[in-house]
Scaffold this motif. Structure first.
Motif, PDB file in Angstrom:
ATOM      1  N   ASP A 130      59.324 -50.064 -79.476  1.00 31.45           N
ATOM      2  CA  ASP A 130      58.187 -49.953 -80.463  1.00 31.45           C
ATOM      3  C   ASP A 130      58.339 -49.446 -81.615  1.00 31.45           C
ATOM      4  O   ASP A 130      57.118 -49.513 -82.600  1.00 31.45           O
ATOM      5  N   GLY A 131      59.386 -49.035 -82.129  1.00 31.23           N
ATOM      6  CA  GLY A 131      59.470 -48.365 -83.697  1.00 31.23           C
ATOM      7  C   GLY A 131      59.549 -46.814 -83.098  1.00 31.23           C
ATOM      8  O   GLY A 131      60.058 -46.281 -82.199  1.00 31.23           O
ATOM      9  N   SER A 132      59.539 -46.112 -84.385  1.00 29.20           N
ATOM     10  CA  SER A 132      59.740 -44.613 -84.628  1.00 29.20           C
ATOM     11  C   SER A 132      58.472 -43.939 -84.223  1.00 29.20           C
ATOM     12  O   SER A 132      57.390 -44.483 -84.775  1.00 29.20           O
ATOM     13  N   ILE A 133      58.541 -42.840 -83.370  1.00 31.35           N
ATOM     14  CA  ILE A 133      57.293 -42.102 -83.059  1.00 31.35           C
ATOM     15  C   ILE A 133      57.702 -40.751 -83.368  1.00 31.35           C
ATOM     16  O   ILE A 133      58.513 -39.876 -83.240  1.00 31.35           O
ATOM     17  N   GLU A 134      56.872 -39.832 -84.187  1.00 27.61           N
ATOM     18  CA  GLU A 134      56.850 -38.477 -84.320  1.00 27.61           C
ATOM     19  C   GLU A 134      56.795 -37.637 -83.090  1.00 27.61           C
ATOM     20  O   GLU A 134      55.626 -37.788 -82.647  1.00 27.61           O
ATOM     21  N   CYS A 135      57.550 -36.832 -83.022  1.00 25.71           N
ATOM     22  CA  CYS A 135      57.511 -35.904 -81.607  1.00 25.71           C
ATOM     23  C   CYS A 135      57.725 -34.568 -81.949  1.00 25.71           C
ATOM     24  O   CYS A 135      58.304 -34.107 -83.047  1.00 25.71           O
ATOM     25  N   GLU A 136      57.088 -33.580 -81.295  1.00 24.55           N
ATOM     26  CA  GLU A 136      57.231 -32.238 -81.606  1.00 24.55           C
ATOM     27  C   GLU A 136      57.808 -31.479 -80.255  1.00 24.55           C
ATOM     28  O   GLU A 136      57.693 -31.676 -79.328  1.00 24.55           O
ATOM     29  N   ILE A 137      58.928 -30.399 -80.829  1.00 27.21           N
ATOM     30  CA  ILE A 137      59.582 -29.584 -79.852  1.00 27.21           C
ATOM     31  C   ILE A 137      58.815 -28.711 -79.179  1.00 27.21           C
ATOM     32  O   ILE A 137      58.208 -27.819 -80.035  1.00 27.21           O
ATOM     33  N   ILE A 138      58.667 -28.476 -77.948  1.00 27.19           N
ATOM     34  CA  ILE A 138      57.978 -27.460 -77.379  1.00 27.19           C
ATOM     35  C   ILE A 138      58.941 -26.243 -76.975  1.00 27.19           C
ATOM     36  O   ILE A 138      58.841 -25.030 -77.047  1.00 27.19           O
ATOM     37  N   MET A 139      60.220 -26.775 -76.500  1.00 25.97           N
ATOM     38  CA  MET A 139      61.229 -25.879 -76.028  1.00 25.97           C
ATOM     39  C   MET A 139      62.340 -26.322 -75.978  1.00 25.97           C
ATOM     40  O   MET A 139      62.613 -27.633 -75.716  1.00 25.97           O
ATOM     41  N   THR A 140      63.471 -25.552 -75.919  1.00 28.97           N
ATOM     42  CA  THR A 140      64.862 -25.997 -75.591  1.00 28.97           C
ATOM     43  C   THR A 140      65.280 -25.002 -74.416  1.00 28.97           C
ATOM     44  O   THR A 140      65.014 -24.079 -74.598  1.00 28.97           O
ATOM     45  N   LEU A 141      66.359 -25.655 -73.591  1.00 28.69           N
ATOM     46  CA  LEU A 141      66.914 -24.512 -72.688  1.00 28.69           C
ATOM     47  C   LEU A 141      68.134 -25.235 -71.978  1.00 28.69           C
ATOM     48  O   LEU A 141      68.510 -26.434 -72.455  1.00 28.69           O
ATOM     49  N   SER A 142      69.002 -24.358 -71.575  1.00 21.41           N
ATOM     50  CA  SER A 142      70.189 -24.816 -70.906  1.00 21.41           C
ATOM     51  C   SER A 142      70.417 -24.280 -69.709  1.00 21.41           C
ATOM     52  O   SER A 142      69.790 -22.941 -69.157  1.00 21.41           O
ATOM     53  N   LEU A 143      70.746 -25.113 -68.756  1.00 21.10           N
ATOM     54  CA  LEU A 143      70.942 -24.636 -67.357  1.00 21.10           C
ATOM     55  C   LEU A 143      72.590 -24.805 -67.121  1.00 21.10           C
ATOM     56  O   LEU A 143      73.120 -25.736 -67.041  1.00 21.10           O
ATOM     57  N   GLU A 144      73.081 -23.697 -66.642  1.00 20.26           N
ATOM     58  CA  GLU A 144      74.676 -23.604 -66.333  1.00 20.26           C
ATOM     59  C   GLU A 144      74.836 -24.547 -65.149  1.00 20.26           C
ATOM     60  O   GLU A 144      75.837 -24.862 -64.796  1.00 20.26           O
ATOM     61  N   GLU A 145      73.940 -24.728 -64.192  1.00 20.26           N
ATOM     62  CA  GLU A 145      74.107 -25.247 -62.957  1.00 20.26           C
ATOM     63  C   GLU A 145      74.579 -26.643 -63.210  1.00 20.26           C
ATOM     64  O   GLU A 145      75.263 -27.292 -62.354  1.00 20.26           O
ATOM     65  N   GLU A 162      63.678 -32.023 -60.899  1.00 19.78           N
ATOM     66  CA  GLU A 162      62.911 -31.293 -60.279  1.00 19.78           C
ATOM     67  C   GLU A 162      63.180 -29.733 -60.669  1.00 19.78           C
ATOM     68  O   GLU A 162      62.269 -28.873 -60.777  1.00 19.78           O
ATOM     69  N   LYS A 163      64.261 -29.326 -60.902  1.00 18.38           N
ATOM     70  CA  LYS A 163      64.923 -28.086 -60.952  1.00 18.38           C
ATOM     71  C   LYS A 163      64.507 -27.821 -62.628  1.00 18.38           C
ATOM     72  O   LYS A 163      64.044 -26.393 -62.498  1.00 18.38           O
ATOM     73  N   VAL A 164      64.751 -28.552 -63.463  1.00 16.10           N
ATOM     74  CA  VAL A 164      64.346 -28.240 -64.516  1.00 16.10           C
ATOM     75  C   VAL A 164      62.781 -27.876 -64.940  1.00 16.10           C
ATOM     76  O   VAL A 164      62.176 -27.121 -65.626  1.00 16.10           O
ATOM     77  N   SER A 165      62.013 -28.743 -64.175  1.00 19.86           N
ATOM     78  CA  SER A 165      60.646 -28.833 -64.233  1.00 19.86           C
ATOM     79  C   SER A 165      60.111 -27.620 -63.731  1.00 19.86           C
ATOM     80  O   SER A 165      59.405 -26.993 -64.349  1.00 19.86           O
ATOM     81  N   ASN A 166      60.711 -27.120 -62.611  1.00 20.07           N
ATOM     82  CA  ASN A 166      60.174 -25.852 -61.861  1.00 20.07           C
ATOM     83  C   ASN A 166      60.902 -24.740 -62.732  1.00 20.07           C
ATOM     84  O   ASN A 166      59.916 -23.773 -63.161  1.00 20.07           O
ATOM     85  N   TYR A 167      61.860 -24.904 -63.422  1.00 20.11           N
ATOM     86  CA  TYR A 167      62.117 -23.684 -64.469  1.00 20.11           C
ATOM     87  C   TYR A 167      61.227 -23.608 -65.610  1.00 20.11           C
ATOM     88  O   TYR A 167      60.749 -22.500 -65.989  1.00 20.11           O
ATOM     89  N   ILE A 168      60.890 -24.798 -66.251  1.00 21.97           N
ATOM     90  CA  ILE A 168      59.943 -24.753 -67.329  1.00 21.97           C
ATOM     91  C   ILE A 168      58.579 -24.083 -66.744  1.00 21.97           C
ATOM     92  O   ILE A 168      57.797 -23.267 -67.350  1.00 21.97           O
ATOM     93  N   ASP A 169      58.056 -24.684 -65.667  1.00 15.27           N
ATOM     94  CA  ASP A 169      57.000 -24.057 -64.990  1.00 15.27           C
ATOM     95  C   ASP A 169      57.052 -22.486 -64.694  1.00 15.27           C
ATOM     96  O   ASP A 169      56.014 -21.828 -65.191  1.00 15.27           O
ATOM     97  N   GLN A 170      57.951 -21.788 -64.446  1.00 17.45           N
ATOM     98  CA  GLN A 170      58.386 -20.558 -64.217  1.00 17.45           C
ATOM     99  C   GLN A 170      58.093 -19.810 -65.609  1.00 17.45           C
ATOM    100  O   GLN A 170      57.443 -18.822 -65.575  1.00 17.45           O
ATOM    101  N   ILE A 171      58.783 -20.313 -66.657  1.00 15.02           N
ATOM    102  CA  ILE A 171      58.631 -19.923 -67.950  1.00 15.02           C
ATOM    103  C   ILE A 171      57.018 -19.500 -68.545  1.00 15.02           C
ATOM    104  O   ILE A 171      56.831 -18.801 -68.947  1.00 15.02           O
TER     105      ILE A 171
END
Length: 88
Positions: free
Chosen positions: A12-27, A71-80
Motif C-alpha cells: 500500500d506504499g511506504s509507512i514510517e516505523c519506529e524501532i523498539i529494540m533489536t536483539l540476536s539469538l545464538e540459537e 514463540e521463543k523470540v516473543s518470550n525473550y522480549i516479554d522477559q526483557i
C-alpha cells in the motif's frame, strides 16, 4: 532519548516505523528487529511487529515463519520488558 525510525515499503506504499529494540539469538543465529508503525489493534493496543534481518543488509526484513522460533523470540522480549518494569 532519540527514537530511531525507518520507512517500510508495503503493498500500500511506504509507512514510517519506529524501532523498539533489536536483539540476536545464538540459537537461531539470527538478528531480530522489534518495531511498530504506531497503529492500534482492535483492543486499542500498539501493534508490535517482529522480523529477522541481516545487519549487513538492513534494507530487507524477513518474516518469521517458524512458530517455535516466533514463540521463543516473543518470550525473550516479554522477559526483557518484565525485567525493565521491575527495575523502574
Amino acid at each position: 532519548m532519540k527514537t530511531e525510525k525507518f520507512m517500510l515499503d508495503t503493498e500500500d506504499g511506504s509507512i514510517e516505523c519506529e524501532i523498539i529494540m533489536t536483539l540476536s539469538l545464538e540459537e537461531y543465529k539470527k538478528n531480530y528487529l522489534i518495531y511498530t508503525d504506531n497503529s492500534l489493534d482492535e483492543n486499542q493496543e500498539l501493534n508490535i511487529f517482529i522480523s529477522s534481518y541481516d545487519p549487513q543488509n538492513q534494507e530487507q526484513l524477513n518474516d518469521i515463519t517458524d512458530e517455535q522460533e516466533l514463540e521463543k523470540v516473543s518470550n525473550y522480549i516479554d522477559q526483557i520488558w518484565k525485567e525493565e518494569k521491575a527495575n523502574e
